[in-house]
Every structure is written in C-alpha cells, then in structure tokens.
Scaffold this motif. Structure first.
Motif, PDB file in Angstrom:
ATOM      1  N   ASP A  84       5.658  10.585 -11.731  1.00 44.47           N
ATOM      2  CA  ASP A  84       6.869  10.993 -12.437  1.00 44.47           C
ATOM      3  C   ASP A  84       8.151  10.554 -11.736  1.00 44.47           C
ATOM      4  O   ASP A  84       9.228  10.615 -12.319  1.00 44.47           O
ATOM      5  N   ARG A  85       8.044  10.105 -10.496  1.00 48.37           N
ATOM      6  CA  ARG A  85       9.228   9.708  -9.716  1.00 48.37           C
ATOM      7  C   ARG A  85       9.255   8.231  -9.414  1.00 48.37           C
ATOM      8  O   ARG A  85      10.115   7.770  -8.658  1.00 48.37           O
ATOM      9  N   CYS A  86       8.349   7.478  -9.983  1.00 52.06           N
ATOM     10  CA  CYS A  86       8.277   6.048  -9.665  1.00 52.06           C
ATOM     11  C   CYS A  86       8.516   5.231 -10.927  1.00 52.06           C
ATOM     12  O   CYS A  86       7.781   5.329 -11.899  1.00 52.06           O
ATOM     13  N   PHE A  87       9.552   4.403 -10.862  1.00 50.81           N
ATOM     14  CA  PHE A  87       9.908   3.575 -12.010  1.00 50.81           C
ATOM     15  C   PHE A  87       9.640   2.096 -11.746  1.00 50.81           C
ATOM     16  O   PHE A  87       9.905   1.273 -12.582  1.00 50.81           O
ATOM     17  N   PRO A 137       0.810  -1.226   0.000  1.00 50.61           N
ATOM     18  CA  PRO A 137       0.000   0.000   0.000  1.00 50.61           C
ATOM     19  C   PRO A 137       0.841   1.274   0.000  1.00 50.61           C
ATOM     20  O   PRO A 137       0.449   2.286  -0.581  1.00 50.61           O
ATOM     21  N   ILE A 138       2.017   1.212   0.599  1.00 46.88           N
ATOM     22  CA  ILE A 138       2.904   2.373   0.596  1.00 46.88           C
ATOM     23  C   ILE A 138       3.385   2.654  -0.827  1.00 46.88           C
ATOM     24  O   ILE A 138       3.377   3.806  -1.289  1.00 46.88           O
ATOM     25  N   LEU A 139       3.782   1.604  -1.526  1.00 42.64           N
ATOM     26  CA  LEU A 139       4.221   1.761  -2.922  1.00 42.64           C
ATOM     27  C   LEU A 139       3.090   2.265  -3.813  1.00 42.64           C
ATOM     28  O   LEU A 139       3.291   3.149  -4.640  1.00 42.64           O
ATOM     29  N   ASN A 140       1.905   1.711  -3.628  1.00 44.65           N
ATOM     30  CA  ASN A 140       0.764   2.133  -4.443  1.00 44.65           C
ATOM     31  C   ASN A 140       0.443   3.605  -4.211  1.00 44.65           C
ATOM     32  O   ASN A 140       0.167   4.343  -5.166  1.00 44.65           O
ATOM     33  N   ARG A 141       0.493   4.042  -2.971  1.00 47.19           N
ATOM     34  CA  ARG A 141       0.224   5.448  -2.650  1.00 47.19           C
ATOM     35  C   ARG A 141       1.287   6.349  -3.272  1.00 47.19           C
ATOM     36  O   ARG A 141       0.982   7.393  -3.837  1.00 47.19           O
ATOM     37  N   PHE A 142       2.542   5.927  -3.167  1.00 51.94           N
ATOM     38  CA  PHE A 142       3.619   6.719  -3.758  1.00 51.94           C
ATOM     39  C   PHE A 142       3.453   6.831  -5.269  1.00 51.94           C
ATOM     40  O   PHE A 142       3.627   7.897  -5.848  1.00 51.94           O
ATOM     41  N   LYS A 143       3.115   5.724  -5.911  1.00 53.64           N
ATOM     42  CA  LYS A 143       2.919   5.723  -7.368  1.00 53.64           C
ATOM     43  C   LYS A 143       1.805   6.692  -7.773  1.00 53.64           C
ATOM     44  O   LYS A 143       1.925   7.387  -8.779  1.00 53.64           O
ATOM     45  N   ARG A 144       0.717   6.711  -7.003  1.00 53.98           N
ATOM     46  CA  ARG A 144      -0.393   7.617  -7.306  1.00 53.98           C
ATOM     47  C   ARG A 144       0.019   9.074  -7.120  1.00 53.98           C
ATOM     48  O   ARG A 144      -0.332   9.933  -7.924  1.00 53.98           O
TER      49      ARG A 144
END
Length: 143
Positions: free
Chosen positions: A138-141, A127-134
């Motif tokens: 532009d900063r998530c690869f 969930p932390i990764l999903n929130r960051f991606k949302r």
C-alpha cells in the motif's frame, strides 16, 4: 522538502531545471512548501542548477551522512518530523533521510548511468525494493 537533483529532478545531462522540473518546483512553492537541494555533486553543478531558482542548497552532501541535511533543516527552520527527503538512490538519499529522522520518498531514476558502479548499486537496491514492496504494497508506487 529536501530534494536530490540528479536523476530525481533532472538527468545528469541537464545543467538547468527542465520545464517539468520547474513546473513541479513552482507547484510546491505555490503550496507554501519550503524547498532545498542536497546533492553529492560538486559546487559548479549545484550552483548552476539553482542559479535562477534561489533555493537553499548544499553540494558535496556526503550522503548518507546527515551533517549537511541537518544544516539545511536548520537553515529552513525545519525539524526531521516536518521534513521530507526525496531522492532516487536508497544508499545515499533515502538512508540520509532515514538516518536524519526525516520522512523519505524514493523516486524512480529518470535516466540511470550505465557505469559499472551504478549498475552494481542498482543491483544491491533490488532486493531491498522487492522486500519493501512485499511488506508494504500500500506504500509502494514503484513498479
């Protein structure tokens, strides 16, 4: 640059740097980037991995605590503003870097352990990764 070893540069099964890891580390070195290793693993693992490389390192890093990260930065004459912490785990590597004020880079694990503990940690990271991606597409690869 402070790097985790296991699942960041090589698998847990690789006692020494692979050709790919060596190429990456040599490229960084050629660019004048200082390199150090910070691992939560024990002395045998980290010493053997670094034997032929000769970079500064600390084992039993107790990440996400920042004491050993700060010791490594002092050894390298680095500041948090000029340091990048790279690792494959949010709750150890990335939290350590964030708590220490460094820049951080989360990489996809090379080969995950399938133990219940690691599965649970990866489940908590999702969930932390999903929130960051949302919030930061532009900063998530990581996909």
């Amino acid at each position: 640059m402070v790097l985790d070893i296991d699942n960041t540069l090589v698998t847990y099964d690789d006692p020494k740097p692979t050709e790919t890891a060596m190429a990456f580390l040599n490229m960084l070195k050629e660019q004048g980037i200082s390199i150090a290793f910070l691992s939560n693993n024990g002395p045998e693992r980290v010493t053997e991995f670094n034997r032929e490389l000769g970079f500064p390192f600390l084992y039993k890093g107790h990440k996400p605590l920042t004491g050993k990260l700060k010791r490594l930065m002092a050894t390298m004459n680095a500041t948090p503003e000029t340091t990048l912490m790279i690792g494959d785990q949010i709750f150890t590597d990335i939290c350590c870097g964030n708590f220490g004020g460094t820049h951080t880079l989360l990489v996809r694990p090379i080969k995950d352990k399938l133990t219940p503990f690691f599965r649970f940690k990866r489940l908590l990271e999702k969930p932390i990764l999903n929130r960051f991606k949302r919030r930061h597409p532009d900063r998530c690869f990581l996909t």
